[in-house]
Design a protein around this motif. Structure first.
Motif, PDB file in Angstrom:
ATOM      1  N   ARG A 163       0.808  -1.212   0.000  1.00  0.00           N
ATOM      2  CA  ARG A 163       0.000   0.000   0.000  1.00  0.00           C
ATOM      3  C   ARG A 163       0.842   1.263   0.000  1.00  0.00           C
TER       4      ARG A 163
ATOM      5  N   PRO B 222       2.717   4.980   5.449  1.00  0.00           N
ATOM      6  CA  PRO B 222       1.585   5.581   6.166  1.00  0.00           C
ATOM      7  C   PRO B 222       1.572   7.103   6.117  1.00  0.00           C
TER       8      PRO B 222
ATOM      9  N   HIS C 128      -0.207   8.147   3.047  1.00  0.00           N
ATOM     10  CA  HIS C 128      -1.642   7.849   3.154  1.00  0.00           C
ATOM     11  C   HIS C 128      -2.364   8.959   3.911  1.00  0.00           C
ATOM     12  N   GLU C 129      -1.798   9.349   5.034  1.00  0.00           N
ATOM     13  CA  GLU C 129      -2.450  10.373   5.871  1.00  0.00           C
ATOM     14  C   GLU C 129      -2.451  11.732   5.186  1.00  0.00           C
TER      15      GLU C 129
ATOM     16  N   CYS D   4      -5.037  11.745   2.331  1.00  0.00           N
ATOM     17  CA  CYS D   4      -6.415  11.809   2.829  1.00  0.00           C
ATOM     18  C   CYS D   4      -6.766  13.215   3.291  1.00  0.00           C
TER      19      CYS D   4
ATOM     20  N   GLY E 120      -6.348   3.804   5.641  1.00  0.00           N
ATOM     21  CA  GLY E 120      -6.271   2.367   5.427  1.00  0.00           C
ATOM     22  C   GLY E 120      -6.716   1.911   4.055  1.00  0.00           C
ATOM     23  N   ASN E 121      -7.356   2.803   3.280  1.00  0.00           N
ATOM     24  CA  ASN E 121      -7.868   2.421   1.964  1.00  0.00           C
ATOM     25  C   ASN E 121      -7.038   2.993   0.819  1.00  0.00           C
TER      26      ASN E 121
ATOM     27  N   ARG F  89     -12.977  -0.654   0.714  1.00  0.00           N
ATOM     28  CA  ARG F  89     -12.340  -1.480   1.742  1.00  0.00           C
ATOM     29  C   ARG F  89     -12.239  -2.951   1.340  1.00  0.00           C
TER      30      ARG F  89
ATOM     31  N   VAL G 117      -9.053  -3.589  -0.909  1.00  0.00           N
ATOM     32  CA  VAL G 117      -7.727  -3.094  -0.535  1.00  0.00           C
ATOM     33  C   VAL G 117      -6.687  -4.215  -0.505  1.00  0.00           C
ATOM     34  N   THR G 118      -6.998  -5.322   0.148  1.00  0.00           N
ATOM     35  CA  THR G 118      -6.026  -6.412   0.289  1.00  0.00           C
ATOM     36  C   THR G 118      -5.607  -6.955  -1.065  1.00  0.00           C
TER      37      THR G 118
END
Length: 483
Positions: free
Chosen positions: A154, A157, A160-161, A164, A178-179, A333, A336-337
């Motif tokens: 992914r 982090p 990602h933050e 968003c 998380g997505n 969601r 995502v995996t």
């Protein structure tokens, strides 16, 4: 005896013989034939090859076969692919090579135009080097050691933050860290999504028609998906046609349709989302240039309306520089995996330092500052284009002018799109038509004016050159006159 086929009709200017019983894949036969013609000197540096769709029709093969052959030759350096889908010979061989000696290492070459309205080129000369360097230094001096080890598919982090925070504030998304999945531009993003769709049993994908999304077309066809075009009107994709398409996913540019510039209305967006919910389908939102708007209020992203059914795709290619290869997806969601796993298989993850640098660049507000600085620059160039069209070519009908980095101008019925593009090139003007981006067949003729990297004076000169080319066409046409 093997059955051979030599192209004729619209592709007779490129001699290629195919033996369908030879046991050699057709794309390799096409590539070998073009390569041999270049080495022998039959195709000279700068020579234009037929569009992939035209050559495929002439040879009686699928367009994907020709695309694969061209892409291999581009990778080898024999061909150069220009924005707009035009492909040219990119190497110049000395006479000894034409006589049979080993060819030199291919050197890429671009055709020179006095003015080039090619689309898709951000003004990289405006890249904020000093601000980017500050973020690089911050990353190299403050990042914990473990961030430089292997991460999951992914991405980091911190990015990602930061994404968003930015997307929820500016684009109206409903994104959670998380997505988010980081990718190497939209091309890789759509490739990962297609892989996951196929794994989950998808059979058909819908694309806007016209559409620039050759990545999706080629990748979907290679993965065994049917590709169907959904007609585009002045207000974006025609939703009633989407209902009839029996598709498992649709790729949309709802905030600024490429290339027509239409904006999908609130009612149409609600209808598309309703379609996705009823079918359990996926909407892939390509938000490629929404940050650049001039004469309209911001248009929010569709993802904020239905985060469980919409994948939001964005990149830094139109805002900072395509060479960064930074892209991101906000994925439902439940996907995502699988998408992250596909990313790991593709390349083990995008470069960490680049991700952390962009995260710091976003968090510092440098991205916002860069966009505020560039909007008036692009607006002045757009205004120069519109002024020049009004002055020199008032019969052309501009569309999609309120945002982005390009304008489409529809041609009057008496002008053939291909003839205009060809005549413009003779006058030193590079410009592309809408036709190569259509999926289902011919439609109204139009020209795509990419203005992002051109100064106002060059834009005015380019439109004047186009006007001269169009006058030439009309004078030489049957029944034409010079009055």
């Amino acid at each position: 005896m093997g059955r051979s086929s030599t192209n004729s009709g619209p592709a007779e200017d490129l001699l290629i013989e195919l033996d369908r019983d030879a046991g050699v894949p057709l794309h390799r036969q096409i590539g070998a034939s073009i390569r041999a013609s270049i080495r022998a000197g039959r195709l000279r540096s700068g020579a234009s090859l037929p569009p992939t769709r035209t050559l495929a029709a002439g040879l009686g093969v699928s367009r994907g076969v020709v695309v694969e052959a061209y892409q291999q030759l581009v990778a080898e350096g024999y061909l150069a692919s220009r924005s707009g889908g035009y492909t040219q010979v990119a190497v110049a061989l000395p006479p000894t090579a034409a006589a049979g000696s080993a060819p030199p290492t291919p050197v890429a070459r671009r055709a020179a135009f006095r003015v080039d309205f090619g689309y898709g080129r951000t003004d990289v000369s405006q890249f904020p080097r000093s601000a980017w360097l500050r973020s690089v230094r911050t990353v190299l001096t403050t990042t914990p050691n473990d961030r430089f080890a292997y991460l999951d598919g992914r991405g980091v982090p911190e990015l990602h933050e930061a994404l968003c925070d930015y997307l929820n504030r500016v684009r109206g998304t409903s994104a959670v860290p998380g997505n988010v999945v980081i990718c190497n531009g939209f091309g890789q993003g759509i490739s990962l999504l297609i892989q996951v769709l196929v794994q989950r049993g998808a059979r058909r994908i819908a694309l806007e028609d016209p559409s620039s999304d050759d990545d999706a077309r080629v990748l979907a066809a290679a993965a065994g998906l049917d590709v169907v075009g959904i007609p585009v009107g002045p207000a974006g994709v025609q939703v009633d046609a989407l209902h009839r398409a029996d598709a498992d996913a649709v790729v949309l540019t709802p905030s600024h349709q490429w290339p027509t510039g239409g904006v999908l209305s609130a009612a149409a967006r609600a209808e598309v989302i309703g379609w996705a919910r009823r079918r359990g389908a996926l909407v892939i939102e390509d938000d490629y240039d929404a940050e650049y708007r001039y004469d309209r209020s911001p248009v929010g992203a569709m993802q904020g309306l239905a985060p469980d059914h919409v994948v939001y795709c964005g990149t830094a290619s139109k805002t900072l520089a395509p060479g960064l290869r930074l892209g991101w997806m906000v994925v439902p969601r439940h996907l995502v995996t699988d998408v992250a796993a596909a990313k790991v298989l593709a390349d083990r993850g995008s470069p960490v330092i680049d991700q952390l640098t962009f995260a710091d660049f976003l968090a510092r507000g440098e991205f916002d500052r860069h966009l505020r600085r560039m909007r008036p620059v692009y607006r002045r160039r757009r205004d120069a284009l519109l002024d020049a069209l009004r002055t020199h070519l008032p019969e052309l009908e501009p569309a999609g002018i309120a945002a982005g980095q390009h304008v489409v101008a529809w041609l009057p019925p008496d002008l053939d799109e291909t003839a205009v593009v060809t005549a413009a090139a003779r006058h030193g003007l590079g410009i592309h038509g809408v036709g190569p981006y259509r999926i289902a067949g011919p439609g109204p003729g139009g020209l795509i004016f990419g203005y992002a990297i051109l100064g106002e004076r060059a834009i005015t000169e380019g439109v004047a050159l186009l006007a001269t080319a169009i006058r030439e066409i009309r004078v030489t046409a049957p029944g034409g006159c010079s009055d």
